[in-house]
Design a protein around this motif. Structure first.
Motif, short mmCIF file in Angstrom:
data_model
loop_
_atom_site.label_atom_id
_atom_site.label_comp_id
_atom_site.label_asym_id
_atom_site.label_seq_id
_atom_site.Cartn_x
_atom_site.Cartn_y
_atom_site.Cartn_z
N ASP A 181 0.85 -1.18 0.00
CA ASP A 181 0.00 0.00 0.00
C ASP A 181 0.89 1.25 0.00
O ASP A 181 1.73 1.42 0.89
N TYR B 4 3.60 6.25 7.90
CA TYR B 4 2.30 6.67 7.39
C TYR B 4 1.68 7.77 8.26
O TYR B 4 1.77 7.77 9.50
N PRO C 243 -2.69 2.76 6.67
CA PRO C 243 -2.70 2.22 5.30
C PRO C 243 -3.82 1.19 5.15
O PRO C 243 -3.61 -0.02 5.18
N LYS D 243 -5.83 0.14 2.74
CA LYS D 243 -5.83 -0.85 1.67
C LYS D 243 -4.90 -2.01 2.02
O LYS D 243 -5.23 -3.18 1.80
N GLY D 244 -3.73 -1.70 2.56
CA GLY D 244 -2.79 -2.73 2.96
C GLY D 244 -3.31 -3.59 4.10
O GLY D 244 -3.12 -4.80 4.11
#
Length: 338
Positions: A176, A184, A188, A190-191
């Protein structure tokens, strides 16, 4: 509301030769320590789990009965309550959090048990998955203190196949773009969702999916409902760096990888004096019974009991399969009665 306490470890030097400054070990206890301090049970947490996610095995009438035993649940380093990437101040925050081994975790837990509670002998150590890894460490590192162990759906050393499975989950999370090498600004997501979907193919067995147990036993309306609701939901709220810190601990789990045994795995298993029941699940895809059979053969007093189940790794927890948990609870009662 905070329902746990913190044991201050001070500056705690790890196996990696880095220091956790003002290290903190979060823990919760259940029941009362008796006068001669003979009724204590240590029940470590599992990968990403926190103490409250161990509570399904505790209760009146169960083997882990707080009316009879003093049950200590220490939270693993990296799980967000004990010292972790998410709560450690700079410069050791986030992806700079040092590598922590199961050996480090158990040394810290030993200090909690002996220094805070003054306990010199336990009644039992037990745990699921990474909790089982810590259980093996307790028995190998402190053999005269641990008379009984029951590790379930876990192993004393991360196998090469298990290592590879975890590489896949890790790669999905780190792919991601929002992960930003661990720096980050926001989760994250999506990850984290991808991480859960990789896990979905491993945590439960082929038979589980074949018989559509996600629909008939877990109450989901479709496979996609299950993948999102259960698996993405399991990891979506976890901190990514915390997951990766504990993943490193898991991948490097080995009861012989320390100055006591110097990598001699068979010697480490042979040093375990505890009366042991090892309980793998017949369909566990990353802790197969074959690994526990190798361990049992090298341990002086180990009884291998394979739980015949289609629940895979989740046969023993966290509270998903009542029939398998009844088998586990009966084995715990038998072991404690010896």
């Amino acid at each position: 509301m905070v329902d746990y306490r913190i044991f201050e470890l001070g500056d705690f030097v790890l196996q990696c030769r880095k220091t956790l400054r003002k290290a903190r070990l979060a823990y919760k206890t259940y029941g009362t320590l008796n006068a001669d301090k003979s009724n204590a049970i240590v029940y470590p947490t599992w990968y990403s789990g926190q103490h409250y996610e161990n509570e399904w095995l505790i209760g009146p009438g169960k083997a882990l009965d707080p009316d009879k035993y003093f049950i200590i649940i220490p939270n693993m380093f990296g799980n967000g309550l004990s010292s972790s990437p998410s709560n450690t101040p700079a410069p050791w925050n986030g992806p700079r959090f040092p590598n922590v081994t199961a050996y480090d975790n158990v040394r810290a837990q030993h200090r909690l048990v002996t220094e805070l509670f003054g306990i010199d002998k336990l009644a039992l150590v037990t745990g699921w998955s990474m909790g089982a890894l810590q259980t093996y460490h307790w028995a190998a590192m402190y053999p005269d203190m641990v008379p009984r162990i029951l590790p379930f759906q876990g192993s004393a050393k991360c196998s090469r196949h298990n290592f590879v499975f975890l590489e896949g989950a890790k790669a999905a999370l780190q792919a991601d773009a929002a992960f930003a090498d661990g720096w980050y600004a926001s989760p994250p997501t999506k990850g984290l969702r991808a991480f859960g979907r990789v896990y979905a193919g491993w945590g439960l067995s082929q038979t589980f999916y074949r018989i559509e147990a996600d629909l008939t036993h877990m109450g989901y309306a479709s496979l996609e409902d299950f993948l999102v609701g259960f698996w993405e939901g399991l990891f979506y709220t976890r901190d990514a760096n915390n997951l990766l810190a504990m993943l490193w601990t898991w991948q490097n789990g080995d009861i012989s990888a320390n100055e006591i045994f110097n990598g001699d795995f068979k010697a480490a298993l042979g040093a375990i004096k505890a009366d042991a029941i090892l309980m793998p699940a017949s369909t566990d895809l990353y802790f197969p019974p074959e690994d526990n059979a190798i361990e049992a053969a090298a341990m002086p007093k180990a009884d291998l009991r394979v739980i015949d189940t289609w629940w895979g790794h989740f046969a023993g927890g966290p509270g998903t399969s009542p029939d398998d948990i009844a088998v586990l609870d009966a084995a715990l009662k038998e072991l404690l009665a010896r």
